[in-house]
Design a protein around this motif. Structure first.
Motif, PDB file in Angstrom:
ATOM      1  N   LYS A  92       0.839  -1.200   0.000  1.00  0.00           N
ATOM      2  CA  LYS A  92       0.000   0.000   0.000  1.00  0.00           C
ATOM      3  C   LYS A  92       0.877   1.254   0.000  1.00  0.00           C
ATOM      4  O   LYS A  92       0.618   2.200  -0.755  1.00  0.00           O
ATOM      5  CB  LYS A  92      -0.920  -0.030   1.223  1.00  0.00           C
ATOM      6  CG  LYS A  92      -1.974   1.025   1.239  1.00  0.00           C
ATOM      7  CD  LYS A  92      -3.002   0.795   2.327  1.00  0.00           C
ATOM      8  CE  LYS A  92      -2.348   0.626   3.671  1.00  0.00           C
ATOM      9  NZ  LYS A  92      -3.292   0.527   4.785  1.00  0.00           N
ATOM     10  N   ASP A  93       1.918   1.252   0.809  1.00  0.00           N
ATOM     11  CA  ASP A  93       2.821   2.408   0.879  1.00  0.00           C
ATOM     12  C   ASP A  93       3.599   2.592  -0.426  1.00  0.00           C
ATOM     13  O   ASP A  93       3.788   3.719  -0.886  1.00  0.00           O
ATOM     14  CB  ASP A  93       3.790   2.257   2.050  1.00  0.00           C
ATOM     15  CG  ASP A  93       3.093   2.307   3.404  1.00  0.00           C
ATOM     16  OD1 ASP A  93       1.921   2.734   3.468  1.00  0.00           O
ATOM     17  OD2 ASP A  93       3.726   1.911   4.395  1.00  0.00           O
ATOM     18  N   LYS A  95       2.573   1.712  -3.326  1.00  0.00           N
ATOM     19  CA  LYS A  95       1.591   2.202  -4.299  1.00  0.00           C
ATOM     20  C   LYS A  95       1.379   3.704  -4.143  1.00  0.00           C
ATOM     21  O   LYS A  95       1.208   4.419  -5.138  1.00  0.00           O
ATOM     22  CB  LYS A  95       0.269   1.449  -4.115  1.00  0.00           C
ATOM     23  CG  LYS A  95      -0.836   1.894  -5.026  1.00  0.00           C
ATOM     24  CD  LYS A  95      -0.679   1.359  -6.428  1.00  0.00           C
ATOM     25  CE  LYS A  95      -1.908   1.568  -7.271  1.00  0.00           C
ATOM     26  NZ  LYS A  95      -2.021   2.868  -7.897  1.00  0.00           N
ATOM     27  N   LEU A  96       1.430   4.202  -2.916  1.00  0.00           N
ATOM     28  CA  LEU A  96       1.345   5.654  -2.697  1.00  0.00           C
ATOM     29  C   LEU A  96       2.485   6.368  -3.416  1.00  0.00           C
ATOM     30  O   LEU A  96       2.290   7.434  -4.011  1.00  0.00           O
ATOM     31  CB  LEU A  96       1.405   5.992  -1.207  1.00  0.00           C
ATOM     32  CG  LEU A  96       0.178   5.731  -0.366  1.00  0.00           C
ATOM     33  CD1 LEU A  96       0.476   5.972   1.113  1.00  0.00           C
ATOM     34  CD2 LEU A  96      -0.984   6.600  -0.815  1.00  0.00           C
ATOM     35  N   ASP A  99       1.767   6.404  -7.091  1.00  0.00           N
ATOM     36  CA  ASP A  99       0.714   7.384  -7.392  1.00  0.00           C
ATOM     37  C   ASP A  99       1.230   8.816  -7.352  1.00  0.00           C
ATOM     38  O   ASP A  99       0.934   9.618  -8.232  1.00  0.00           O
ATOM     39  CB  ASP A  99      -0.460   7.227  -6.418  1.00  0.00           C
ATOM     40  CG  ASP A  99      -1.209   5.917  -6.621  1.00  0.00           C
ATOM     41  OD1 ASP A  99      -1.026   5.262  -7.666  1.00  0.00           O
ATOM     42  OD2 ASP A  99      -1.974   5.542  -5.710  1.00  0.00           O
ATOM     43  N   VAL A 100       2.013   9.154  -6.327  1.00  0.00           N
ATOM     44  CA  VAL A 100       2.507  10.528  -6.215  1.00  0.00           C
ATOM     45  C   VAL A 100       3.548  10.808  -7.296  1.00  0.00           C
ATOM     46  O   VAL A 100       3.586  11.905  -7.856  1.00  0.00           O
ATOM     47  CB  VAL A 100       3.018  10.836  -4.790  1.00  0.00           C
ATOM     48  CG1 VAL A 100       4.363  10.220  -4.506  1.00  0.00           C
ATOM     49  CG2 VAL A 100       3.060  12.325  -4.548  1.00  0.00           C
ATOM     50  N   LYS A 122       1.390  15.225  -0.466  1.00  0.00           N
ATOM     51  CA  LYS A 122       1.216  13.791  -0.687  1.00  0.00           C
ATOM     52  C   LYS A 122       2.565  13.089  -0.779  1.00  0.00           C
ATOM     53  O   LYS A 122       2.702  11.953  -0.338  1.00  0.00           O
ATOM     54  CB  LYS A 122       0.403  13.549  -1.957  1.00  0.00           C
ATOM     55  CG  LYS A 122      -1.033  13.969  -1.850  1.00  0.00           C
ATOM     56  CD  LYS A 122      -1.755  13.793  -3.162  1.00  0.00           C
ATOM     57  CE  LYS A 122      -3.158  14.357  -3.067  1.00  0.00           C
ATOM     58  NZ  LYS A 122      -3.814  14.429  -4.357  1.00  0.00           N
ATOM     59  N   SER A 126       3.657  10.156   1.686  1.00  0.00           N
ATOM     60  CA  SER A 126       3.989   8.804   1.232  1.00  0.00           C
ATOM     61  C   SER A 126       5.288   8.320   1.874  1.00  0.00           C
ATOM     62  O   SER A 126       5.397   7.161   2.274  1.00  0.00           O
ATOM     63  CB  SER A 126       4.057   8.728  -0.292  1.00  0.00           C
ATOM     64  OG  SER A 126       5.234   9.298  -0.797  1.00  0.00           O
ATOM     65  N   THR A 129       4.587   7.926   5.881  1.00  0.00           N
ATOM     66  CA  THR A 129       3.748   6.768   6.186  1.00  0.00           C
ATOM     67  C   THR A 129       4.563   5.487   6.202  1.00  0.00           C
ATOM     68  O   THR A 129       4.475   4.688   7.127  1.00  0.00           O
ATOM     69  CB  THR A 129       2.604   6.656   5.150  1.00  0.00           C
ATOM     70  OG1 THR A 129       1.826   7.840   5.195  1.00  0.00           O
ATOM     71  CG2 THR A 129       1.717   5.463   5.429  1.00  0.00           C
TER      72      THR A 129
END
Length: 141
Positions: A92-93, A95-96, A99-100, A122, A126, A129
């Protein structure tokens, strides 16, 4: 009829073989090398550019696009077998980060300074997180 079945089985086998990803490659860089030599410089380039008011010419926009693309692809590298720490938060991290990086690339491609400035929070999030979860010595709880 047997010939048709044989041809059908051959076609299905060939289709499955072309769709199966190959995992025969080995990562070259360590996690530390990815972070220090790719991810940190790419994210730093983006953040510094925004803080300095954005790229001034076509060459600076091109450099920013390269950094954004490196950032997006780095997230993908973090998801590779042998690098992914788990299939939950790690993925998930990562993927962040993809995305950014993609958002930064799209903004740089469009020469959209407002869009670029809009992703800085963001981008920070990312990194933060993931580091809170996987680098607790850097971010004590």
């Amino acid at each position: 009829m047997t010939m048709l079945r044989t041809m059908g089985l051959l076609w299905l086998t060939a289709a499955n073989m072309t769709q199966a990803p190959s995992e025969s490659f080995q990562p070259v860089a360590t996690m530390t090398q990815l972070m220090l030599d790719m991810i940190y410089p790419a994210s730093n380039d983006i953040l510094l550019s925004v803080n300095r008011g954005g790229p001034k010419d076509a060459n600076e926009w091109a450099a920013l696009r390269r950094s954004a693309l490196a950032l997006a692809e780095s997230g993908t590298l973090l998801m590779m077998r042998g690098r992914a720490r788990d299939q939950g938060d790690w993925m998930k991290d990562a993927k962040l980060l993809v995305d950014v990086g993609t958002a930064a690339y799209n903004a740089a491609q469009a020469k959209d300074m407002n869009g670029l400035a809009g992703i800085t929070e963001k981008l920070d999030l990312s990194c933060l997180t993931c580091h809170k979860q996987y680098r607790p010595n850097v971010f004590p709880r």
